[in-house]
Design a protein around this motif. Structure first.
Motif, PDB file in Angstrom:
ATOM      1  N   MET A 264      44.002  71.396  46.195  1.00 16.88           N
ATOM      2  CA  MET A 264      45.320  71.873  47.192  1.00 16.88           C
ATOM      3  C   MET A 264      45.980  72.746  46.048  1.00 16.88           C
ATOM      4  N   SER A 265      46.310  73.700  46.238  1.00 16.53           N
ATOM      5  CA  SER A 265      47.244  74.978  45.136  1.00 16.53           C
ATOM      6  C   SER A 265      47.981  74.254  44.256  1.00 16.53           C
ATOM      7  N   PRO A 266      48.794  74.743  43.079  1.00 17.42           N
ATOM      8  CA  PRO A 266      49.847  74.600  42.949  1.00 17.42           C
ATOM      9  C   PRO A 266      50.788  74.353  43.481  1.00 17.42           C
ATOM     10  N   GLU A 267      50.586  75.185  44.033  1.00 17.95           N
ATOM     11  CA  GLU A 267      52.102  76.322  44.991  1.00 17.95           C
ATOM     12  C   GLU A 267      51.725  75.175  46.396  1.00 17.95           C
ATOM     13  N   THR A 268      51.117  75.285  47.024  1.00 20.08           N
ATOM     14  CA  THR A 268      51.487  74.259  47.858  1.00 20.08           C
ATOM     15  C   THR A 268      51.702  72.750  47.645  1.00 20.08           C
TER      16      THR A 268
ATOM     17  N   MET B  98      48.938  66.880  56.776  1.00 22.92           N
ATOM     18  CA  MET B  98      49.267  65.315  55.988  1.00 22.92           C
ATOM     19  C   MET B  98      50.393  64.314  56.348  1.00 22.92           C
ATOM     20  N   ASN B  99      49.739  63.035  56.777  1.00 12.42           N
ATOM     21  CA  ASN B  99      50.757  61.965  57.592  1.00 12.42           C
ATOM     22  C   ASN B  99      51.188  61.746  56.738  1.00 12.42           C
TER      23      ASN B  99
ATOM     24  N   SER C 154      51.772  58.417  54.607  1.00  9.98           N
ATOM     25  CA  SER C 154      51.353  57.933  53.860  1.00  9.98           C
ATOM     26  C   SER C 154      50.765  58.308  52.375  1.00  9.98           C
ATOM     27  N   GLU C 155      50.181  59.909  53.051  1.00 14.91           N
ATOM     28  CA  GLU C 155      49.751  60.563  52.239  1.00 14.91           C
ATOM     29  C   GLU C 155      50.307  61.646  50.763  1.00 14.91           C
ATOM     30  N   VAL C 156      51.381  61.758  51.844  1.00 13.40           N
ATOM     31  CA  VAL C 156      52.909  62.583  51.720  1.00 13.40           C
ATOM     32  C   VAL C 156      53.075  61.692  49.652  1.00 13.40           C
ATOM     33  N   ARG C 157      53.549  60.054  50.384  1.00 11.34           N
ATOM     34  CA  ARG C 157      54.317  59.676  49.579  1.00 11.34           C
ATOM     35  C   ARG C 157      53.100  58.962  48.172  1.00 11.34           C
ATOM     36  N   ALA C 158      51.019  59.132  48.894  1.00 10.14           N
ATOM     37  CA  ALA C 158      50.756  58.832  47.652  1.00 10.14           C
ATOM     38  C   ALA C 158      50.838  60.469  46.691  1.00 10.14           C
ATOM     39  N   LEU C 159      51.086  61.275  47.266  1.00  8.88           N
ATOM     40  CA  LEU C 159      50.768  62.816  46.793  1.00  8.88           C
ATOM     41  C   LEU C 159      52.005  62.817  45.467  1.00  8.88           C
ATOM     42  N   MET C 160      53.259  62.319  46.237  1.00  8.93           N
ATOM     43  CA  MET C 160      54.678  61.994  45.807  1.00  8.93           C
ATOM     44  C   MET C 160      54.740  60.643  44.107  1.00  8.93           C
ATOM     45  N   ARG C 161      54.096  60.047  44.170  1.00 13.03           N
ATOM     46  CA  ARG C 161      53.201  58.916  43.730  1.00 13.03           C
ATOM     47  C   ARG C 161      52.271  59.495  42.740  1.00 13.03           C
ATOM     48  N   ARG C 162      51.526  60.385  42.165  1.00 13.82           N
ATOM     49  CA  ARG C 162      50.915  60.847  41.758  1.00 13.82           C
ATOM     50  C   ARG C 162      51.523  61.942  41.334  1.00 13.82           C
ATOM     51  N   GLU C 163      52.405  63.055  41.428  1.00  8.54           N
ATOM     52  CA  GLU C 163      52.788  64.331  41.161  1.00  8.54           C
ATOM     53  C   GLU C 163      53.734  63.974  39.965  1.00  8.54           C
ATOM     54  N   LEU C 164      55.023  62.949  40.918  1.00  4.50           N
ATOM     55  CA  LEU C 164      56.360  62.892  40.403  1.00  4.50           C
ATOM     56  C   LEU C 164      56.001  61.715  39.491  1.00  4.50           C
TER      57      LEU C 164
END
Length: 72
Positions: free
Chosen positions: A1-5, A29-30, A32-42
């Motif tokens: 996934m690109s940084p822009e995405t 992205m469902n 739970s996947e959004v939550r995981a991305l937010m946890r990883r990126e923020l």
């Protein structure tokens, strides 16, 4: 996934009026996947703040929204 995405998904997730269903429709992205991305990126504190906002908001879930027809 690109940084822009990733940036766009985070932006949509932060918006109170953007439901998880819209993110899923656009990025496949469902929630739970959004939550995981937010946890990883923020940062931890930002993630905790975001989670509190999401838990207290009925706007992030289309099924929980009250439509105008429900008020009539």
């Amino acid at each position: 996934m690109s940084p822009e995405t990733i940036d766009r998904i985070i932006e949509m997730a932060w918006e109170d009026r953007t439901p998880f269903d819209a993110i899923q429709a656009q990025f496949q992205m469902n929630e739970s996947e959004v939550r995981a991305l937010m946890r990883r990126e923020l940062k931890r504190s930002s993630y905790i703040l975001w989670r509190k906002r999401v838990e207290n908001s009925s706007l992030k879930h289309l099924k929980k929204r009250i439509s105008y027809r429900d008020w009539e």
